[in-house]
Design a protein around this motif. Structure first.
Motif, PDB file in Angstrom:
ATOM      1  N   ARG A   9       0.254  -1.319  -0.327  1.00  0.00           N
ATOM      2  CA  ARG A   9      -0.460  -0.467  -0.343  1.00  0.00           C
ATOM      3  C   ARG A   9       1.143   1.268  -0.312  1.00  0.00           C
ATOM      4  NH1 ARG A   9      -2.914  -2.944   4.077  1.00  0.00           N
ATOM      5  NH2 ARG A   9      -4.628  -4.014   3.633  1.00  0.00           N
ATOM      6  N   GLY A  10       0.206   1.815  -0.151  1.00  0.00           N
ATOM      7  CA  GLY A  10       0.934   3.899  -0.679  1.00  0.00           C
ATOM      8  C   GLY A  10       1.826   4.332  -1.321  1.00  0.00           C
ATOM      9  N   GLU A  11       1.466   3.272  -2.611  1.00  0.00           N
ATOM     10  CA  GLU A  11       2.457   3.407  -3.541  1.00  0.00           C
ATOM     11  C   GLU A  11       2.295   4.478  -4.055  1.00  0.00           C
ATOM     12  OE1 GLU A  11       3.008  -0.237  -6.369  1.00  0.00           O
ATOM     13  OE2 GLU A  11       3.458  -1.240  -4.529  1.00  0.00           O
ATOM     14  N   PHE A  12       0.989   5.172  -4.186  1.00  0.00           N
ATOM     15  CA  PHE A  12       0.850   6.533  -4.572  1.00  0.00           C
ATOM     16  C   PHE A  12       0.680   7.434  -3.880  1.00  0.00           C
ATOM     17  CE2 PHE A  12      -2.761   3.978  -5.636  1.00  0.00           C
ATOM     18  CZ  PHE A  12      -3.255   4.653  -4.952  1.00  0.00           C
ATOM     19  N   THR A  13       0.177   8.978  -4.345  1.00  0.00           N
ATOM     20  CA  THR A  13      -0.073   9.954  -3.413  1.00  0.00           C
ATOM     21  C   THR A  13      -1.553  10.140  -3.336  1.00  0.00           C
ATOM     22  OG1 THR A  13       1.593  11.585  -4.241  1.00  0.00           O
ATOM     23  CG2 THR A  13       0.092  12.558  -3.565  1.00  0.00           C
ATOM     24  N   GLY A  14      -1.975   9.970  -2.555  1.00  0.00           N
ATOM     25  CA  GLY A  14      -3.817   9.827  -2.037  1.00  0.00           C
ATOM     26  C   GLY A  14      -4.132   8.575  -1.585  1.00  0.00           C
ATOM     27  N   ALA A  15      -3.240   7.571  -0.935  1.00  0.00           N
ATOM     28  CA  ALA A  15      -3.170   5.988  -1.287  1.00  0.00           C
ATOM     29  C   ALA A  15      -3.954   6.097   0.899  1.00  0.00           C
ATOM     30  CB  ALA A  15      -1.929   5.311  -1.286  1.00  0.00           C
ATOM     31  N   SER A  16      -4.433   4.760   0.658  1.00  0.00           N
ATOM     32  CA  SER A  16      -4.998   4.935   2.342  1.00  0.00           C
ATOM     33  C   SER A  16      -3.570   3.921   3.229  1.00  0.00           C
ATOM     34  CB  SER A  16      -6.387   4.429   2.853  1.00  0.00           C
ATOM     35  OG  SER A  16      -6.223   3.229   2.265  1.00  0.00           O
ATOM     36  N   SER A  17      -3.513   4.823   4.788  1.00  0.00           N
ATOM     37  CA  SER A  17      -2.513   4.034   5.181  1.00  0.00           C
ATOM     38  C   SER A  17      -3.416   2.692   6.032  1.00  0.00           C
ATOM     39  CB  SER A  17      -2.690   5.288   6.119  1.00  0.00           C
ATOM     40  OG  SER A  17      -3.356   5.269   7.283  1.00  0.00           O
ATOM     41  N   PRO A  18      -2.013   2.289   5.897  1.00  0.00           N
ATOM     42  CA  PRO A  18      -2.162   0.498   6.248  1.00  0.00           C
ATOM     43  C   PRO A  18      -2.839   0.709   7.846  1.00  0.00           C
ATOM     44  CG  PRO A  18      -0.077   0.526   5.589  1.00  0.00           C
ATOM     45  CD  PRO A  18      -0.260   2.396   5.724  1.00  0.00           C
ATOM     46  N   SER A  19      -3.195   1.397   8.533  1.00  0.00           N
ATOM     47  CA  SER A  19      -3.917   2.309   9.778  1.00  0.00           C
ATOM     48  C   SER A  19      -5.360   1.900   9.832  1.00  0.00           C
ATOM     49  CB  SER A  19      -3.082   3.101  10.982  1.00  0.00           C
ATOM     50  OG  SER A  19      -2.878   4.430  10.312  1.00  0.00           O
ATOM     51  N   VAL A  25     -10.009  -4.831   1.478  1.00  0.00           N
ATOM     52  CA  VAL A  25     -10.732  -3.535   0.699  1.00  0.00           C
ATOM     53  C   VAL A  25      -9.988  -2.987  -0.295  1.00  0.00           C
ATOM     54  CG1 VAL A  25     -12.479  -1.911   1.432  1.00  0.00           C
ATOM     55  CG2 VAL A  25     -12.177  -4.554   2.948  1.00  0.00           C
ATOM     56  N   ALA A  26     -10.148  -3.374  -1.530  1.00  0.00           N
ATOM     57  CA  ALA A  26      -9.601  -2.156  -2.042  1.00  0.00           C
ATOM     58  C   ALA A  26      -9.545  -0.151  -1.793  1.00  0.00           C
ATOM     59  CB  ALA A  26     -10.102  -1.927  -3.514  1.00  0.00           C
ATOM     60  N   SER A  27      -8.434   0.679  -1.787  1.00  0.00           N
ATOM     61  CA  SER A  27      -8.922   2.077  -1.771  1.00  0.00           C
ATOM     62  C   SER A  27      -9.251   2.709  -2.742  1.00  0.00           C
ATOM     63  CB  SER A  27      -6.500   2.239  -1.619  1.00  0.00           C
ATOM     64  OG  SER A  27      -6.812   4.151  -1.373  1.00  0.00           O
ATOM     65  N   THR A  28     -10.139   4.083  -2.730  1.00  0.00           N
ATOM     66  CA  THR A  28     -10.747   4.214  -3.425  1.00  0.00           C
ATOM     67  C   THR A  28     -10.179   5.750  -3.577  1.00  0.00           C
ATOM     68  OG1 THR A  28     -12.194   5.395  -1.458  1.00  0.00           O
ATOM     69  CG2 THR A  28     -13.302   3.200  -2.198  1.00  0.00           C
ATOM     70  N   ALA A  29      -9.073   5.772  -2.961  1.00  0.00           N
ATOM     71  CA  ALA A  29      -8.430   7.136  -3.491  1.00  0.00           C
ATOM     72  C   ALA A  29      -7.718   6.902  -5.080  1.00  0.00           C
ATOM     73  CB  ALA A  29      -6.620   7.321  -2.375  1.00  0.00           C
ATOM     74  N   ILE A  30      -7.713   7.944  -5.526  1.00  0.00           N
ATOM     75  CA  ILE A  30      -7.958   8.971  -6.250  1.00  0.00           C
ATOM     76  C   ILE A  30      -6.004   8.735  -6.803  1.00  0.00           C
ATOM     77  CG2 ILE A  30      -8.037  10.013  -9.038  1.00  0.00           C
ATOM     78  CD1 ILE A  30     -11.079  10.349  -8.141  1.00  0.00           C
ATOM     79  N   PRO A  31      -5.057   8.228  -7.682  1.00  0.00           N
ATOM     80  CA  PRO A  31      -4.039   8.444  -8.272  1.00  0.00           C
ATOM     81  C   PRO A  31      -3.504   9.803  -8.522  1.00  0.00           C
ATOM     82  CG  PRO A  31      -4.390   6.431  -9.058  1.00  0.00           C
ATOM     83  CD  PRO A  31      -5.596   7.106  -8.742  1.00  0.00           C
ATOM     84  N   GLN A  32      -2.560  10.623  -7.981  1.00  0.00           N
ATOM     85  CA  GLN A  32      -2.460  12.179  -8.334  1.00  0.00           C
ATOM     86  C   GLN A  32      -1.084  12.033  -8.753  1.00  0.00           C
ATOM     87  OE1 GLN A  32      -4.331  14.511  -7.873  1.00  0.00           O
ATOM     88  NE2 GLN A  32      -6.299  12.905  -7.254  1.00  0.00           N
ATOM     89  N   PRO A  33      -1.078  12.386 -10.359  1.00  0.00           N
ATOM     90  CA  PRO A  33       0.651  13.150 -11.129  1.00  0.00           C
ATOM     91  C   PRO A  33       1.512  12.905  -9.913  1.00  0.00           C
ATOM     92  CG  PRO A  33      -1.322  13.580 -12.528  1.00  0.00           C
ATOM     93  CD  PRO A  33      -1.571  13.785 -10.663  1.00  0.00           C
ATOM     94  N   MET A  34       2.563  12.924 -10.024  1.00  0.00           N
ATOM     95  CA  MET A  34       4.035  12.949  -9.595  1.00  0.00           C
ATOM     96  C   MET A  34       4.397  14.812  -9.454  1.00  0.00           C
ATOM     97  SD  MET A  34       6.226   9.681 -10.327  1.00  0.00           S
ATOM     98  CE  MET A  34       7.763   9.986  -9.430  1.00  0.00           C
ATOM     99  N   GLU A  35       5.207  14.966  -8.523  1.00  0.00           N
ATOM    100  CA  GLU A  35       5.401  16.762  -8.679  1.00  0.00           C
ATOM    101  C   GLU A  35       6.086  17.268  -9.690  1.00  0.00           C
ATOM    102  OE1 GLU A  35       7.365  19.233  -5.785  1.00  0.00           O
ATOM    103  OE2 GLU A  35       6.542  18.346  -5.132  1.00  0.00           O
TER     104      GLU A  35
END
Length: 85
Positions: A9-19, A25-35
């Protein structure tokens, strides 16, 4: 838990934290372009790679494909030992 069954988990900005996520359960966060991806100038490694491939004197080591939409490393040893450094 088997080593092969761990989730990453946490491979892209906005990923939910393991806690805060539940296992399986799949994360519903939308990946964002890298800075920096929207900068008007390409990153240095892209410019340097393009220059290496564009240089006709290195065509025996690396060159554009027939369609000019990818490149081919003809001699990986020479590419890594003489061009990359």
């Amino acid at each position: 838990m088997d080593h092969c069954c761990r989730e990453i988990r946490g491979e892209f900005t906005g990923a939910s934290s393991p806690s805060t996520s539940s296992p399986g359960v799949a994360s519903t966060a939308i990946p964002q372009p890298m800075e920096g991806l929207r900068d008007p100038v390409p990153p240095p490694f892209l410019s340097k790679t393009y220059d290496l491939i564009e240089d006709a004197s290195t065509n025996h080591i690396v060159s554009w494909s027939r369609g000019n939409n990818s490149f081919i490393v003809w001699d990986p040893q020479a590419f890594s030992s003489s061009l990359l450094p």
